[in-house]
Design a protein around this motif. Structure first.
Motif, PDB file in Angstrom:
ATOM      1  N   SER A 207      42.296 -29.864  21.145  1.00 56.17           N
ATOM      2  CA  SER A 207      41.757 -29.766  22.406  1.00 56.17           C
ATOM      3  C   SER A 207      41.030 -31.242  22.985  1.00 56.17           C
ATOM      4  CB  SER A 207      40.458 -28.759  22.181  1.00 56.17           C
ATOM      5  OG  SER A 207      39.668 -29.313  21.065  1.00 56.17           O
ATOM      6  N   ASP A 208      41.457 -32.027  22.301  1.00 50.65           N
ATOM      7  CA  ASP A 208      41.047 -33.428  22.654  1.00 50.65           C
ATOM      8  C   ASP A 208      41.674 -33.985  23.793  1.00 50.65           C
ATOM      9  OD1 ASP A 208      38.812 -34.204  21.169  1.00 50.65           O
ATOM     10  OD2 ASP A 208      40.034 -34.542  19.345  1.00 50.65           O
ATOM     11  N   ARG A 256      37.558 -35.271  32.536  1.00 49.49           N
ATOM     12  CA  ARG A 256      36.451 -35.240  31.291  1.00 49.49           C
ATOM     13  C   ARG A 256      36.902 -35.387  29.993  1.00 49.49           C
ATOM     14  NH1 ARG A 256      34.100 -30.062  31.258  1.00 49.49           N
ATOM     15  NH2 ARG A 256      32.096 -31.000  30.464  1.00 49.49           N
ATOM     16  N   THR A 258      37.301 -36.508  26.178  1.00 47.62           N
ATOM     17  CA  THR A 258      36.760 -36.515  24.781  1.00 47.62           C
ATOM     18  C   THR A 258      36.978 -38.049  24.075  1.00 47.62           C
ATOM     19  OG1 THR A 258      38.590 -35.715  23.570  1.00 47.62           O
ATOM     20  CG2 THR A 258      37.011 -34.200  24.601  1.00 47.62           C
ATOM     21  N   THR A 259      37.942 -38.582  24.485  1.00 46.22           N
ATOM     22  CA  THR A 259      38.338 -39.922  23.686  1.00 46.22           C
ATOM     23  C   THR A 259      38.861 -40.902  24.616  1.00 46.22           C
ATOM     24  OG1 THR A 259      38.866 -38.330  21.877  1.00 46.22           O
ATOM     25  CG2 THR A 259      39.560 -40.716  21.640  1.00 46.22           C
ATOM     26  N   ARG A 313      31.584 -34.997  28.331  1.00 48.26           N
ATOM     27  CA  ARG A 313      32.137 -34.457  26.855  1.00 48.26           C
ATOM     28  C   ARG A 313      32.715 -35.461  26.039  1.00 48.26           C
ATOM     29  NH1 ARG A 313      37.280 -30.357  28.149  1.00 48.26           N
ATOM     30  NH2 ARG A 313      38.429 -31.806  28.976  1.00 48.26           N
ATOM     31  N   LEU A 314      32.459 -36.701  26.254  1.00 50.25           N
ATOM     32  CA  LEU A 314      32.973 -37.872  25.517  1.00 50.25           C
ATOM     33  C   LEU A 314      32.483 -38.004  24.118  1.00 50.25           C
ATOM     34  CD1 LEU A 314      35.010 -40.265  26.011  1.00 50.25           C
ATOM     35  CD2 LEU A 314      32.531 -41.843  26.245  1.00 50.25           C
ATOM     36  N   ARG A 315      33.162 -37.841  23.034  1.00 51.29           N
ATOM     37  CA  ARG A 315      32.756 -37.773  21.706  1.00 51.29           C
ATOM     38  C   ARG A 315      33.207 -39.157  20.844  1.00 51.29           C
ATOM     39  NH1 ARG A 315      35.546 -35.221  17.458  1.00 51.29           N
ATOM     40  NH2 ARG A 315      37.580 -34.658  18.085  1.00 51.29           N
TER      41      ARG A 315
END
Length: 510
Positions: A207-208, A256, A258-259, A313-315
């Motif tokens: 899902s990334d 958006r 995540t990485t 939603r960046l992690r």
């Protein structure tokens, strides 16, 4: 991923295309992306073209292009059939590009329309071929054979050639930080081992969503930003234009991510233009900002806004390639922004040490990556500082056609000499000081690290970047100023002066 680890890029490709067939693989931020099933078909089609042009195991094929989905298609087509990719940096000059093509013995090139002008057709041998990376059409100016090619439906026979981990997958030419341009030979084991072990630092799941802004021709973006997401069934997106604010911000809001993987200059520029400028814009704000408790509140608020700008939603925001400015890192830490530091070189495919956002330690890279050994050569008795040496399955096979340079890059007992100065703290976190060749030894025996001085200079408001060198026994700073900001400041001063004069004239007239 399944229990068994992949050994080659073919293993990664076949597994992911079968397991994640309907998942999103690669795409532009503003177009319909390729699914893994479509990605597989495109790779097989390109392999068919290469086979018909006589490309066999071990042959070199170059890639010259800005980032795009087809870059990954070409890379996997070349490497999974046993040929060798030769990624070329888009900003290399035409002379450098032709030197690479000649030295590597590349038999063909995938080139984007934007960069075709850098290829001098008069210097291309008759057997050479060129393929447009925009649509995989043959380029008549670079190819004698213009035959059409049918879409392959199964793996062509050539891809059934035996492929083992020690086979070379990529030769990356870099003048980099280790001296003159050399072709770094990275095997399938080098790259795949690194990709697998990266997951012990930061997990990646299907899902990334990756947003790629660094050149795919760099080992950093190639391994961590292309191979890792493909291996895990994640998706990677690309920009059609350079990542200016007007292009990047809408893209961030659209996908958006995540990485993201970046270099220090990107976040340093954001900090100086958006954070520092606003919090030091007037005397009152400067006083408040200088008070640590207030500064931390300001930074936390700025961090929330920055997270929103990046899509919310960046992690994982990876930073590598150079040392991060300490002031900027303090901001990221206090802002609770999910940044992480990594250290490595092209010669190590690339990662050697790093942290995830929950592990970051100020002014440190983090722990050594699992499966890698690092040690400090001849550490200074007082500081523990010395050259970083490395061992591991990710260390290159050598420099292409350069046995003497390869021998110089290793110690007698097989440790790779990184050329970087570093030390370990009490918790085992690696700390980088600078390049060994950059260190300046003064007449009094003092070691001066230019990177430390450059970091201070770069914190001045109108400085974009700087470099400190030794000249005739003195330290000299070469500074690149922000011409646009200086011009705006000059115009503002002129306007203020004009208003002040008019006010005085009006007062006298009254």
């Amino acid at each position: 991923m399944q229990a068994s680890s992949p050994e080659t890029l073919r293993d990664i490709f076949e597994r992911s295309c079968n397991e994640y067939a309907k998942y999103v693989c690669l795409g532009y931020t503003d177009e319909t992306p390729l699914t893994y099933q479509q990605f597989k078909k495109a790779v097989l089609y390109v392999q068919d073209m290469l086979i018909e042009r006589g490309i066999a195991k071990g042959d070199r094929v170059a890639i010259l292009s800005q980032n795009m989905p087809n870059w990954g298609v070409a890379f996997f087509a070349i490497t999974t059939m046993g040929a060798v990719s030769v990624p070329i940096l888009p900003d290399f000059a035409p002379g450098e590009i032709h030197n690479i093509l000649d030295h590597s013995g590349s038999k063909g090139i995938f080139v984007s329309q934007r960069l075709q002008a850098k290829i001098d057709t008069s210097k291309i041998p008759g057997s050479f071929f060129g393929i447009s990376l925009d649509d995989f059409s043959l380029l008549p100016g670079l190819s004698k054979d213009t035959a059409d090619h049918a879409l392959a439906t199964e793996f062509p026979g050539a891809t059934r050639n035996e492929l083992v981990g020690d086979d070379i997958a990529s030769i990356i030419y870099t003048s980099g930080t280790t001296g003159r341009s050399k072709g770094v030979m990275l095997t399938h084991t080098n790259i795949v081992f690194n990709a697998v072990k990266v997951l012990t630092i930061q997990p990646v799941v299907s899902s990334d969503v990756f947003l790629s802004v660094l050149p795919l021709s760099h080992a950093y973006e190639n391994t961590l930003g292309l191979i890792v997401p493909v291996m895990q069934g994640a998706s990677a997106f690309y920009l059609k234009k350079p990542p200016t604010a007007s292009v990047l911000i809408p893209a961030l809001q659209e996908i958006r991510p995540t990485t993201m993987l970046t270099v220090p200059m990107i976040m340093e520029k954001i900090y100086k233009s958006q954070v520092q400028a606003k919090f030091t814009g007037n005397a009152v704000m400067r006083v408040l900002y200088a008070f640590p408790p207030v500064r931390k509140i300001f930074h936390r608020l700025a961090g929330k806004k920055l997270m929103h700008v990046f899509g919310g939603r960046l992690r994982f925001f990876g930073i590598g390639g150079a040392k991060l400015d300490a002031v900027v890192e303090r901001f990221l830490k206090e802002a609770r922004f999910p940044y992480a530091i990594g250290y490595g070189l092209t010669e190590t495919a690339p990662l050697l040490a790093g942290s995830n956002p929950g592990q970051t330690v100020l002014k440190a890279v983090g722990p050594v990556m699992e499966g890698v050994e690092l040690k400090i050569a001849n550490p200074d008795p007082k500081t523990g500082m010395g050259e970083i040496l490395a061992k591991g399955k990710n260390v290159m096979k050598g420099y292409f056609l350069e046995p003497d340079l390869t021998a110089e890059a290793f110690t007698a007992d097989g440790w790779f000499k990184t050329g970087d100065l570093g030390s370990f703290d009490r918790k085992g976190n690696l700390q980088i000081r600078g390049r060994l060749k950059n260190m300046i030894l003064t007449a009094t025996g003092e070691n001066i690290y230019p990177e430390d001085i450059e970091s201070l200079i770069n914190n001045f408001h109108y400085v974009v970047e700087s470099i400190v060198i030794e000249k005739k026994g003195k330290l000299v700073a070469l500074v690149h100023f922000d011409a646009e900001a200086l011009h705006k400041q000059f115009e503002d001063l002129k306007e203020d002066a004009r208003n002040y004069i008019m006010e005085k004239i009006n007062t006298l007239q009254e």
